[in-house]
Design an enzyme around this catalytic site. Structure first.
Site, mmCIF file in Angstrom:
data_model
loop_
_atom_site.group_PDB
_atom_site.id
_atom_site.type_symbol
_atom_site.label_atom_id
_atom_site.label_comp_id
_atom_site.label_asym_id
_atom_site.label_seq_id
_atom_site.Cartn_x
_atom_site.Cartn_y
_atom_site.Cartn_z
ATOM 1 C CB CYS A 1 37.209 38.018 46.597
ATOM 2 S SG CYS A 1 38.713 38.575 45.787
ATOM 3 C CG HIS B 1 33.755 42.365 48.953
ATOM 4 N ND1 HIS B 1 34.041 41.037 49.199
ATOM 5 C CD2 HIS B 1 34.700 42.796 48.081
ATOM 6 C CE1 HIS B 1 35.109 40.681 48.508
ATOM 7 N NE2 HIS B 1 35.528 41.735 47.821
ATOM 8 C CD GLU C 1 30.415 46.072 49.536
ATOM 9 O OE1 GLU C 1 29.865 45.101 50.085
ATOM 10 O OE2 GLU C 1 31.589 46.422 49.783
ATOM 11 C CE LYS D 1 37.019 41.157 51.950
ATOM 12 N NZ LYS D 1 35.590 40.932 52.178
ATOM 13 C CG HIS E 1 40.537 40.657 50.375
ATOM 14 N ND1 HIS E 1 39.693 39.574 50.341
ATOM 15 C CD2 HIS E 1 40.229 41.401 49.259
ATOM 16 C CE1 HIS E 1 38.913 39.649 49.272
ATOM 17 N NE2 HIS E 1 39.214 40.738 48.614
ATOM 18 C CG PHE F 1 40.317 40.329 41.703
ATOM 19 C CD1 PHE F 1 39.817 41.384 42.444
ATOM 20 C CD2 PHE F 1 41.692 40.282 41.471
ATOM 21 C CE1 PHE F 1 40.655 42.368 42.938
ATOM 22 C CE2 PHE F 1 42.538 41.264 41.963
ATOM 23 C CZ PHE F 1 42.017 42.305 42.695
#
Length: 392
Positions: free
Chosen positions: A143, A278, A289, A311, A316, A380
């Site tokens: 990602c 994110h 985060e 998002k 995503h 990831f």
């Protein structure tokens, strides 16, 4: 300050529509591109943009990249020809899964099966269509891949390894196998809602799309009379080295990426005015985060910075996410208006304090300073990639 690099063109294909201007306008209007449980690019018709040969020879993710790149190069003023020698223009298109899901779903093999699967096929397609003969390849930091591609482009132009770079990310993985895998891992929202930072968040929603940017040296862009949409000021990256999918809960390495991006940009937390997070809507990601932002920026500054995750409106986009969100952040700092986190109604008290944007908000830097934003991408596998972007 380390030299900034100009962005002279952007292009996007997302669940909100085809075109970067469509993306940013609908985000700031508080509109969603999510359908029942997913963010599909329903307004994308490959037949409107690509010839039969290009459609047959390119997986869906590469088709997205071709259309986004066409828009970006047209905006950059490259339609009549390349402004620099072809061998001095590179291309990096990040992706998480590339064409593997699509080609893997085929009933049998064909001469095109492997080319369709190759993660570098989007970079090949863009380079071939436009005759870009510098270095071209794919990055695949899950990602974070789209942001990593921009970071590589920044470094290549700065160092003189390339005169210009066409960079971004693309992804198209809305298939049952991928969806079932994410659901089994507990990352996918069982309710089909994406609610980053909300008390009721329960996972992310899958999306697809592409974002592409044209990067050039500022002096070159000015010399040829190009419009400058914004600046890539800095890039920072790190690895959690913690888990195959889960972020490190302490946020320490993500914070390091933020600090590195700020140092690379020659600025500090006081020089930021917006954070495009994110913000996936999973419990672990949102907590880690925001913890990392407090570590990197200081608790007081982190709490005061306008923060949103797009998002919630696009889903995503995996390998495309960092590039699309960089385009959104550039628009926010250029226009002075930042988009909201759509659907955020009850911010999780465990994540407070934070200045969540629930509607589009005007950004007003003190003393007429350049508006600057941070774009976070956390992939990831613990890939952390952070961009500092500024108004032109």
């Amino acid at each position: 300050m380390t030299s900034a690099v100009a962005v002279t063109g952007v292009g996007a294909v997302t669940p909100l529509g085809v075109g970067a201007a469509v993306l940013t306008a609908r985000l700031k209007a508080g509109e969603s591109g999510l359908g029942p449980g997913e963010g599909r690019c329903t307004e994308f018709d490959e037949g409107e943009h690509l010839g039969r040969r290009e459609r047959r020879r390119n997986a869906r993710f590469a088709q997205f990249a071709l259309v986004a790149a066409e828009e970006a190069l047209r905006q950059a003023g490259w339609s009549a020809g390349l402004p620099y020698p072809a061998e001095e223009i590179g291309c990096v298109i990040g992706t998480g899964l590339g064409g593997v899901p699509e080609a893997g779903a085929a009933a049998s093999g064909s001469p095109l099966t492997v080319p369709l699967m190759m993660p570098n096929s989007a970079a090949v397609a863009v380079s071939t269509r436009h005759g870009l003969r510098g270095e071209s390849f794919a990055v695949s930091g899950a990602c974070a891949a789209g942001a990593q591609a921009i970071g590589h482009g920044l470094r290549a132009v700065r160092s003189g390894a390339a005169r210009a770079m066409v960079v971004g990310g693309a992804e198209a993985a809305l298939l049952p196998l991928v969806r079932d895998s994410f659901a089994a891992a507990g990352a996918l929202s069982p309710t089909g809602r994406c609610l980053p930072f909300d008390e009721e968040r329960d996972g992310f929603v899958m999306g697809e799309g592409a974002g592409v940017l044209v990067l050039e040296r500022v002096e070159d862009a000015l010399a040829r009379g190009a419009g400058i949409l914004g600046l890539v000021l800095g890039y920072g990256a790190s690895s959690d080295a913690h888990h195959l999918t889960a972020p490190a809960p302490d946020g320490a390495m993500a914070a390091l990426a933020v600090r590195r991006a700020l140092a690379d940009a020659g600025t500090d937390p006081a020089g930021l005015h917006y954070v495009n997070a994110h913000g996936t809507g999973t419990r672990l990601n949102d907590e880690a985060e925001l913890r990392s932002l407090r570590l990197a920026l200081g608790a007081e500054r982190a709490a005061a910075l306008p923060l949103s995750s797009t998002k919630a409106a696009t889903g995503h986009l995996f390998g495309a996410g960092g590039a699309v969100e960089a385009i959104v952040t550039l628009d926010a700092v250029r226009t002075g208006w930042a988009p909201p986190t759509l659907g955020l109604s009850r911010p999780d008290p465990a994540l407070e304090p934070a200045d969540h944007l629930r509607t589009a908000r005007e950004l007003a830097p003190p003393g007429g300073a350049r508006t600057t934003g941070l774009s976070n991408s956390l992939g990831f596998g613990g890939h952390n990639a952070v961009l500092v972007l500024g108004a032109p």
